[in-house]
Design an enzyme around this catalytic site. Structure first.
Site, PDB file in Angstrom:
ATOM      1  N   GLY A   3       0.836  -1.197   0.000  1.00  0.00           N
ATOM      2  CA  GLY A   3       0.000   0.000   0.000  1.00  0.00           C
ATOM      3  C   GLY A   3       0.860   1.231   0.000  1.00  0.00           C
ATOM      4  CD  GLU A  50       0.604  13.074   4.491  1.00  0.00           C
ATOM      5  OE1 GLU A  50       0.220  12.780   5.621  1.00  0.00           O
ATOM      6  OE2 GLU A  50       0.992  14.198   4.167  1.00  0.00           O
ATOM      7  CD  GLU A 106      -1.904  -6.999  14.844  1.00  0.00           C
ATOM      8  OE1 GLU A 106      -2.191  -8.196  14.780  1.00  0.00           O
ATOM      9  OE2 GLU A 106      -2.404  -6.215  15.671  1.00  0.00           O
ATOM     10  CB  SER A 142      -8.144  -0.884   4.296  1.00  0.00           C
ATOM     11  OG  SER A 142      -8.238  -0.896   2.905  1.00  0.00           O
ATOM     12  CG  ASP A 172      -9.685   9.723   9.455  1.00  0.00           C
ATOM     13  OD1 ASP A 172     -10.823   9.733   8.929  1.00  0.00           O
ATOM     14  OD2 ASP A 172      -8.637   9.701   8.794  1.00  0.00           O
TER      15      ASP A 172
END
Ligand code: AMP
Length: 993
Positions: A638, A641, A710, A716, A756
């Site tokens: 992945g 940012e 981990e 996601s 968030d």
């Protein structure tokens, strides 16, 4: 009786009127009279020479019509030469004329005492002139046409009576060239009565043949024919130019070509007449107009075609003679037979084919939610077209038979098939189209076979392989079974390995040997079919290389072995030193604490790393420093940012190697970026909960800077759900939600406000355990692509954020609870985007006006009520995470309550709020929802669960699970053991389902 032959002759002449039948004289139409003595009522004015010869007398003809006749009967005297000349007769266009004489001639034998002088003939003569010569007469100018004799003067009847016979003689004269002519009759001593003289010529009269008109035509004198062109009658057209020949006899011969009546006209008595109302003629031709076919009409004359009655149609290629037709009725008696993930649909022909034979069937596949288990419609259905990879056999459209097989459907999924019968006019009447629908639920199915296997690396004794996930996993793939054997041994002995991922390295193989291999995937439904056999060969033994190169190879191998041994030795020594020195590190105790392995009594509170003067101190307070050499990076999974996120392995000395995720800080970072990057580790490091992503440590002393956590195999949650749309049972979903709530309870207990919380920030491991991730402070929101700037500044993920947090940045655990409600909605809708494509501004406005997201499809009523509770405007009315965990626990214990879906039942009584304050509209789709804005808010009634602890969770048995449809032993056991684990984690345990 008078014996004078003259008087006797006249008596006989009078008799004539008695014996001649009294028919009106009609001349043939092709004869044009130039002279007809009978037609003259007065004196004819012919010249008689000498004057005592021919005598004009009046009489009557057979119809008692007065006529003028001439007679002469000077039979008693010798040397007779009596002339009778007609008036001048204009020739007109005639070239040949006919002279028809009707006369009686007395038989000399019948007259006593005249022998020697009596004649029985007279002469017919003519003279051509260009003008009328008046009384001027010269015998020698005349040419003789013929001598005329009587056929029979008298006829004896059976009774012995003698009757006078009327003779008719016709003579042709021609060619004539001058403008006119005279006829003359020369008597040389006969007893003649000239009853009538008719002079005529012949013509081909006006006629209509084959719908063409031919004018009066005068034939030629010669024997040649006159070719005449015809003209088509009105409302007709030439098919082939019409022609005919006019014979010298005035007869039309050999008609050629013809005309045809125009469309809308038919032939009637040599003319083209309009079709009558109710009839039509669509083509040129001499057919009759046809009656309008069934279900059509023509109100006007001359119709080219008939219009269709209401609700009847004519397809483009339909002939005008065809009845008007309509779309067929729906197919009947649809029967579905489901076989795992395929279904055979059979149906009967529609009752009404609409009057056509071109009926075909089209099958539309929809994936619908909002359908109850027995297939009945639960009210609000939301359907979407099936994926394009669904296979139809023979095809989906244009089916001529009443059956189709649909394959490659998803397992455990509701589908609706709409079977429509179509015919040639269906497209013209979209509103009349009807279809039969059948709703099915596919069964559990094993995964499809692995089809793509690749050889990555081969050595003498091992081979590394990778493969692609089956095209249709039909569920979550638990593992792969790899079976391989030496090709020569023909499967008499084989080896079986299992792999979780899509790659494997087979060790301990014989060198230079061919192996055969098959792979099959396993899901909860069992093993799928094996892949096609894959062959690979191990590398040849280097010692078997040709003698020339063998020495070189031997030296190279010896050198390599020596180097490897040396490296390993060095590595072990350095590793020992490194780990020993680390265990003596002053941070060790704190790291240990920071990772929560030592639990302190009571609730710890979260410490904001930004309160540290030196934030890097905070990192070392809460995160363990790892040696980069203990980390092996495998691949990029992945993008964060600050840099890539990789998967890899962490092997700490004297510990088992574990899979980890490694977040890296890309080069060229500023100090602030480094601080912000590591702040996440400082926060994460303070948490220790099975539903919070666990920090393994950080690498700050070498580059790249890394945060090691981990590894969460399924990535996601949002993308995971989207990938496995509709593949989980309600219990599985609630289990995931329970995990998230439990993690959030832990965070709120710690005093940490996430800000968030969204499905994209939840990670899922291979056991479907969900863990909260993405920690930080302001940076979390800066980092989130969903975050948008608010009017008060700062970035906020509007769709997930409570109104008060948007309005005045009031972030609390209650605002996290709002976000949790949104996550709940995301989970139950399998990763749908909250508020779909609405703009952030519209979302803020709608939420502020009291509107809330509608229940996702098939959403249990209790869960939707929980969402609504989380979305209470008054934040103190929102449930605490502890209560949320408790509600979910109760649901897990009572899975039956999940069957009442928000779309079918009335809402549960409000658990947390005053009902009057919880009036929220609910719609099935975004469109409905938007439409529903400003309409009546819905009233909800609830018969659901109340909050309680998990104390009875562990009592859930496999029997209970059977009742809710979990019938396979494997998953049953897993769930029961999970619930037990859940029970033991009541305080802060995960829910591995
Ligand atoms: P983040 O920067 O934390 O949002 O991570 C970016 C992406 O990397 C996520 O969306 C995941 O797909 C992946 N990722 C992050 N952390 C992990 C983890 N612990 N295990 C597996 N994948 C991860």
């Amino acid at each position: 009786m008078d014996c004078n032959p003259r008087s006797l002759f006249f008596i006989l002449l009078l008799l004539l009127s008695c014996v001649t039948p009294a028919f009106p004289v009609i001349y043939p139409p092709n004869e044009v009279n130039l002279l007809d003595s009978k037609a003259s009522q007065g004196e004819l004015g012919w010249i008689s020479y000498p004057s005592h010869g021919w005598e004009e007398i009046s009489g009557v003809d057979e119809h008692y019509t007065p006529i003028r006749t001439f007679q002469v009967c000077n039979v008693m005297e010798y040397s007779q030469n009596n002339w009778l000349r007609t008036n001048w007769i204009p020739r007109q266009s005639a070239q040949k004329i006919y002279v028809e004489l009707k006369f009686t001639l007395r038989d000399c034998n019948s007259i006593p005492l005249v022998l020697g002088t009596c004649k029985e003939t007279f002469n017919l003569l003519y003279l051509e002139t260009d003008d009328d010569q008046g009384s001027h007469f010269r015998e020698h100018q005349f040419s003789k046409i013929d001598t005329i004799a009587a056929d029979e003067s008298f006829t004896q009847t059976d009774l012995g009576d003698r009757i006078l016979k009327l003779n008719t003689e016709v003579r042709e004269v021609g060619p004539l060239t001058k403008k006119g002519f005279y006829l003359a009759f020369q008597d040389v001593g006969a007893c003649v009565a000239l009853v009538s003289v008719r002079v005529y010529f012949k013509k081909c009269p006006y006629t209509v043949r084959n719908l063409a008109t031919f004018p009066d035509t005068v034939p030629m004198d010669s024997h040649s024919l006159v070719e005449v062109k015809g003209l088509c009658v009105n409302h007709s057209k030439e098919e082939e130019p019409p022609r005919m020949y006019c014979s010298t006899e005035g007869e039309w011969l050999v008609p050629i070509g013809k005309c045809l009546c125009n469309p809308g006209y038919e032939e009637r008595s040599n003319t083209c007449q309009m079709c009558r109302a109710g009839f039509y003629k669509s083509a040129l031709g001499n057919l009759e107009c046809s009656k309008c076919p069934p279900h059509s009409f023509s109100h006007h004359e001359g119709s080219l075609h008939c219009g269709c009655e209401k609700n009847f149609f004519r397809a483009e290629g339909d002939p005008a003679s065809m009845a008007c037709t309509r779309p067929p009725s729906a197919p009947r008696n649809v029967i579905s037979s489901i076989n795992e993930t395929s279904v055979i649909l059979d149906w009967s022909w529609p009752e009404d084919t609409g009057g056509r034979r071109d009926v075909t069937f089209t099958v539309l596949c929809k994936r619908c939610r909002g359908v109850t288990a027995n297939g009945s419609n639960s009210g609000t259905q939301r359907c979407e077209p099936c994926r394009s990879n669904v296979r139809f056999l023979p095809r989906a459209a244009g089916l001529h038979n009443t059956t189709v097989t649909v394959g490659d459907l998803l397992a455990h999924t509701n589908y609706t098939f709409e079977i429509e019968a179509l015919n040639g006019v269906s497209a013209l009447a979209p509103k009349m189209r009807q279809y039969a629908a059948v709703t099915i639920t596919t069964n559990q199915a094993a995964p499809s076979p692995v089809t793509v296997i690749r050889k990555e690396k081969t050595s003498r004794n091992s081979v590394s392989l990778s493969w692609q996930e089956p095209e249709r996993p039909n569920g979550i793939i638990l593992d792969y079974e790899i079976k391989y054997y030496e090709k020569e041994e023909q499967e008499t002995s084989y080896t079986i390995l299992r792999a979780r991922g899509c790659n494997v390295t087979l060790n301990g193989l014989k060198s230079n040997t061919a192996y055969l291999l098959q792979i099959r995937a396993r899901t909860a439904a069992g093993y799928g079919a094996s892949s096609p056999t894959f062959q690979f060969e191990t590398s040849p033994d280097s010692f078997s290389i040709s003698s020339e190169s063998s020495q070189v190879v031997l030296i190279a191998i010896s050198a390599a072995v020596a180097i490897i041994l040396l490296t390993v030795l060095l590595y072990v020594l350095i590793g020992r030193f490194c780990c020993r020195s680390k265990s003596k590190h002053p941070d060790e105790k704190r790291l240990h604490f920071g990772n929560g392995h030592l639990r302190l009594p009571g609730i710890r509170t979260y410490v904001d790393p930004h309160t540290y003067e030196d934030p890097s101190q905070a990192v070392h307070e809460f995160a363990k420093e790892l040696d980069a050499s203990c980390i092996a990076i495998d691949k990029v999974v992945g993008a964060g940012e600050f840099g890539e996120v990789c998967s890899g392995r962490l092997k700490l000395p004297s510990k088992k190697e574990i899979c980890v995720a490694i977040k890296t800080l890309k080069g060229g970072y500023t100090d602030k970026q480094r601080r912000d990057f590591l702040a996440e580790a400082s926060i994460m490091g303070q948490f220790d909960h099975p539903n919070i992503i666990r920090l393994e440590g950080v690498v700050t002393r070498s580059k790249p800077v890394m945060i090691v956590t981990e590894y969460m195999e399924n990535g996601s949650l949002d993308s995971f759900l989207r990938k496995h749309d509709a593949q989980f049972t309600g219990i599985q979903l609630v289990g995931m939600l329970r995990g998230i709530a439990s993690g959030m309870k832990y965070l709120s207990d710690m005093g940490y406000v996430h800000r968030d919380l969204a499905a994209r920030n939840i990670l899922v491991n291979s056991n479907l355990v969900c863990k909260v991730s993405d920690f930080g402070l302001s940076r979390v929101l800066e980092d989130d692509p969903e975050a948008a700037y608010t009017t008060r500044g700062g970035k906020i993920p509007i769709r997930w954020t409570a109104p008060e947090a948007i309005a005045y940045r009031k972030f609390t655990s209650a605002s996290d609870a709002w976000s949790y409600g949104i996550v709940l909605w995301e989970v139950m809708s399998y990763g749908e985007r909250p508020y779909w494509e609405m703009s952030n501004q519209d979302v803020i406005k709608a939420v502020d006006e009291g509107y809330r997201l509608p229940p996702p499809m098939d959403c249990p009523a209790t869960l939707y009520q929980l969402m609504l509770d989380c979305w209470q405007k008054e934040r103190n009315n929102r449930p605490k995470f502890e209560q949320i965990v408790s509600i979910l626990d109760k649901l897990i214990r009572n899975p039956g309550s999940l069957k009442i879906t928000a779309n079918t039942t009335s809402r549960p009584a409000n658990l947390l709020l005053d009902r009057s304050s919880s009036e929220v509209p609910s719609m099935g789709t975004m469109g409905d929802w938007m439409d529903g804005m400003r309409t009546l808010p819905c009233k909800e009634a609830f018969s659901g669960v109340s909050y309680s602890s998990c104390d009875t969770l562990a009592k859930t048995s496999t029997e209970d699970l059977k009742k809710v449809g979990v019938t396979i032993v494997g998953p049953q056991k897993k769930i029961v053991s999970s619930l037990k684990a859940l029970d033991s984690h009541t305080k802060n345990g995960p829910v591995p389902v």
